[in-house]
Design a protein around this motif. Structure first.
Motif, PDB file in Angstrom:
ATOM      1  N   MET A   1      48.584  43.596  25.517  1.00 50.96           N
ATOM      2  CA  MET A   1      47.531  44.215  26.329  1.00 50.96           C
ATOM      3  C   MET A   1      47.915  44.172  27.801  1.00 50.96           C
ATOM      4  N   ASP A   2      47.693  45.274  28.494  1.00 51.68           N
ATOM      5  CA  ASP A   2      47.946  45.347  29.933  1.00 51.68           C
ATOM      6  C   ASP A   2      46.723  44.790  30.658  1.00 51.68           C
ATOM      7  N   VAL A   3      46.677  43.446  30.787  1.00 48.22           N
ATOM      8  CA  VAL A   3      45.526  42.777  31.380  1.00 48.22           C
ATOM      9  C   VAL A   3      45.322  43.237  32.820  1.00 48.22           C
ATOM     10  N   PHE A   4      46.416  43.303  33.564  1.00 49.76           N
ATOM     11  CA  PHE A   4      46.351  43.737  34.957  1.00 49.76           C
ATOM     12  C   PHE A   4      45.845  45.170  35.058  1.00 49.76           C
ATOM     13  N   GLY A   5      46.379  46.057  34.223  1.00 48.66           N
ATOM     14  CA  GLY A   5      45.953  47.449  34.232  1.00 48.66           C
ATOM     15  C   GLY A   5      44.488  47.615  33.890  1.00 48.66           C
ATOM     16  N   GLN A   6      43.980  46.789  32.964  1.00 46.52           N
ATOM     17  CA  GLN A   6      42.565  46.884  32.598  1.00 46.52           C
ATOM     18  C   GLN A   6      41.662  46.477  33.749  1.00 46.52           C
ATOM     19  N   ALA A   7      42.068  45.444  34.503  1.00 50.60           N
ATOM     20  CA  ALA A   7      41.284  45.030  35.669  1.00 50.60           C
ATOM     21  C   ALA A   7      41.265  46.129  36.726  1.00 50.60           C
ATOM     22  N   LEU A   8      42.396  46.780  36.918  1.00 48.33           N
ATOM     23  CA  LEU A   8      42.464  47.888  37.868  1.00 48.33           C
ATOM     24  C   LEU A   8      41.546  49.035  37.444  1.00 48.33           C
ATOM     25  N   ARG A   9      41.560  49.359  36.147  1.00 51.07           N
ATOM     26  CA  ARG A   9      40.721  50.443  35.635  1.00 51.07           C
ATOM     27  C   ARG A   9      39.247  50.121  35.819  1.00 51.07           C
ATOM     28  N   ASP A  10      38.870  48.906  35.496  1.00 49.44           N
ATOM     29  CA  ASP A  10      37.459  48.526  35.616  1.00 49.44           C
ATOM     30  C   ASP A  10      37.007  48.599  37.075  1.00 49.44           C
ATOM     31  N   TYR A  11      37.848  48.129  37.980  1.00 47.42           N
ATOM     32  CA  TYR A  11      37.468  48.172  39.386  1.00 47.42           C
ATOM     33  C   TYR A  11      37.379  49.615  39.880  1.00 47.42           C
ATOM     34  N   TYR A  12      38.311  50.450  39.454  1.00 47.22           N
ATOM     35  CA  TYR A  12      38.335  51.847  39.896  1.00 47.22           C
ATOM     36  C   TYR A  12      37.066  52.578  39.454  1.00 47.22           C
ATOM     37  N   GLU A  13      36.572  52.233  38.273  1.00 46.08           N
ATOM     38  CA  GLU A  13      35.405  52.937  37.739  1.00 46.08           C
ATOM     39  C   GLU A  13      34.084  52.304  38.149  1.00 46.08           C
ATOM     40  N   ASP A  14      34.082  50.996  38.453  1.00 46.68           N
ATOM     41  CA  ASP A  14      32.813  50.299  38.643  1.00 46.68           C
ATOM     42  C   ASP A  14      32.714  49.542  39.965  1.00 46.68           C
ATOM     43  N   ARG A  15      33.841  49.069  40.491  1.00 46.21           N
ATOM     44  CA  ARG A  15      33.893  48.272  41.726  1.00 46.21           C
ATOM     45  C   ARG A  15      33.323  46.864  41.548  1.00 46.21           C
ATOM     46  N   HIS A  16      32.707  46.570  40.407  1.00 48.08           N
ATOM     47  CA  HIS A  16      32.199  45.226  40.150  1.00 48.08           C
ATOM     48  C   HIS A  16      32.856  44.730  38.857  1.00 48.08           C
ATOM     49  N   VAL A  17      33.787  43.815  38.996  1.00 44.96           N
ATOM     50  CA  VAL A  17      34.549  43.371  37.830  1.00 44.96           C
ATOM     51  C   VAL A  17      34.546  41.848  37.769  1.00 44.96           C
ATOM     52  N   PRO A  18      34.728  41.308  36.557  1.00 46.24           N
ATOM     53  CA  PRO A  18      34.910  39.859  36.445  1.00 46.24           C
ATOM     54  C   PRO A  18      36.164  39.423  37.208  1.00 46.24           C
ATOM     55  N   THR A  19      36.293  38.138  37.402  1.00 48.05           N
ATOM     56  CA  THR A  19      37.434  37.613  38.150  1.00 48.05           C
ATOM     57  C   THR A  19      38.735  37.828  37.389  1.00 48.05           C
ATOM     58  N   LEU A  20      39.747  38.298  38.108  1.00 47.15           N
ATOM     59  CA  LEU A  20      41.104  38.374  37.586  1.00 47.15           C
ATOM     60  C   LEU A  20      41.817  37.106  38.041  1.00 47.15           C
ATOM     61  N   TRP A  21      42.214  36.275  37.063  1.00 47.19           N
ATOM     62  CA  TRP A  21      42.860  35.014  37.378  1.00 47.19           C
ATOM     63  C   TRP A  21      44.372  35.139  37.231  1.00 47.19           C
ATOM     64  N   LEU A  22      45.081  34.491  38.131  1.00 48.70           N
ATOM     65  CA  LEU A  22      46.538  34.488  38.094  1.00 48.70           C
ATOM     66  C   LEU A  22      47.003  33.054  37.887  1.00 48.70           C
ATOM     67  N   TYR A  23      47.530  32.782  36.696  1.00 50.18           N
ATOM     68  CA  TYR A  23      48.095  31.474  36.390  1.00 50.18           C
ATOM     69  C   TYR A  23      49.538  31.433  36.894  1.00 50.18           C
ATOM     70  N   ASN A  24      49.987  30.241  37.284  1.00 50.41           N
ATOM     71  CA  ASN A  24      51.342  30.107  37.809  1.00 50.41           C
ATOM     72  C   ASN A  24      51.967  28.822  37.308  1.00 50.41           C
ATOM     73  N   THR A  25      53.241  28.639  37.617  1.00 51.43           N
ATOM     74  CA  THR A  25      53.994  27.475  37.143  1.00 51.43           C
ATOM     75  C   THR A  25      54.096  26.373  38.190  1.00 51.43           C
ATOM     76  N   TYR A  26      53.335  26.502  39.298  1.00 50.80           N
ATOM     77  CA  TYR A  26      53.446  25.482  40.333  1.00 50.80           C
ATOM     78  C   TYR A  26      52.123  24.790  40.674  1.00 50.80           C
ATOM     79  N   GLY A  27      50.996  25.300  40.168  1.00 47.34           N
ATOM     80  CA  GLY A  27      49.728  24.696  40.549  1.00 47.34           C
ATOM     81  C   GLY A  27      48.567  25.260  39.761  1.00 47.34           C
ATOM     82  N   ASP A  28      47.380  25.173  40.353  1.00 45.25           N
ATOM     83  CA  ASP A  28      46.165  25.635  39.692  1.00 45.25           C
ATOM     84  C   ASP A  28      46.084  27.167  39.674  1.00 45.25           C
TER      85      ASP A  28
END
Length: 233
Positions: A1-28
């Motif tokens: 699934m294109d998680v990033f693309g889905q967040a972009l689509r939702d914002y483009y159509e609605d402007r109000h979207v749930p939080t997009l979280w970015l996990y990383n290998t160095y911290g929270d």
């Protein structure tokens, strides 16, 4: 699934979207504001506006996202092709009015030649590792017309290691990421942040000259690369 693309689509159509979280290998995990990808020229930081001024001729906007930079260049009557690996982002770009959109990986693209290759929002990170930076520069050379240039930003992440040792098994600017959106987890992917001194060393060995265009207090910088064997063209 294109998680990033889905967040972009939702914002483009609605402007109000749930939080997009970015996990990383160095911290929270960090919150990734989706609206930053939809900025107009006035909302862009100085480093991006300056980069756009250094574009000349035919431009390849790599990692174009939803086309914010490409749209500015189009408005300035420049010939720009937006290259993006996310199919959903490409569709949004077309809906926003970007005229030339290509849904493909940079390393696989070889259809045309350009005068400027532009990579913003740490777009050079698509190299994924320091070892692939040479391959990136080689492929970029194949896509550039004589006298062409690379314009991109990156960051020195050494500040992350002020209270801990640098990693021993890889370059400290190689980071793993994954997105989480609406309880959907994307696949891990590698991203590269290269400090300017290492960048200069690798680029000059590969026959490029480096010009620092802007250095910010946040350790982010803007660089222009051109071929040393073509500077007289």
């Amino acid at each position: 699934m294109d998680v990033f693309g889905q967040a972009l689509r939702d914002y483009y159509e609605d402007r109000h979207v749930p939080t997009l979280w970015l996990y990383n290998t160095y911290g929270d995990p960090e919150e990734m504001p989706v609206d930053v990808f939809f900025r107009d020229y006035e909302e862009m930081p100085e480093i991006e506006r300056l980069a756009l001024k250094y574009c000349k001729g035919r431009v390849l906007d790599v990692g174009a996202g939803v086309g914010s930079h490409a749209l500015v260049l189009q408005q300035n009557r420049m010939d720009v092709t937006a290259l993006e690996i996310s199919a959903e982002a490409c569709e949004i770009m077309r809906e926003r009015g970007v005229k030339q959109v290509v849904n493909e990986d940079f390393f696989a693209y070889e259809a045309e030649k350009f005068d400027t290759i532009l990579l913003l929002m740490n777009g050079i990170g698509l190299c994924s590792s320091l070892s692939k930076l040479e391959a990136f520069l080689h492929h970029a050379q194949q896509l550039l017309n004589p006298g062409g240039r690379l314009v991109f930003d990156s960051s020195d992440l050494s500040y992350l290691y002020q209270s801990q040792p640098f990693p021993k098994d890889h370059y400290y600017g190689e980071i793993g990421y994954r997105y989480r959106y609406k309880n959907q987890l994307g696949e891990w992917f590698q991203w590269l942040y290269v400090d300017q001194h290492t960048l200069r060393e690798v680029a000059e060995q590969e026959g490029w000259s480096c010009e620092l265009l802007l250095m910010e207090s946040t350790d982010q910088f803007l660089m222009k690369l051109s071929r040393t064997d073509e500077q007289g063209l």
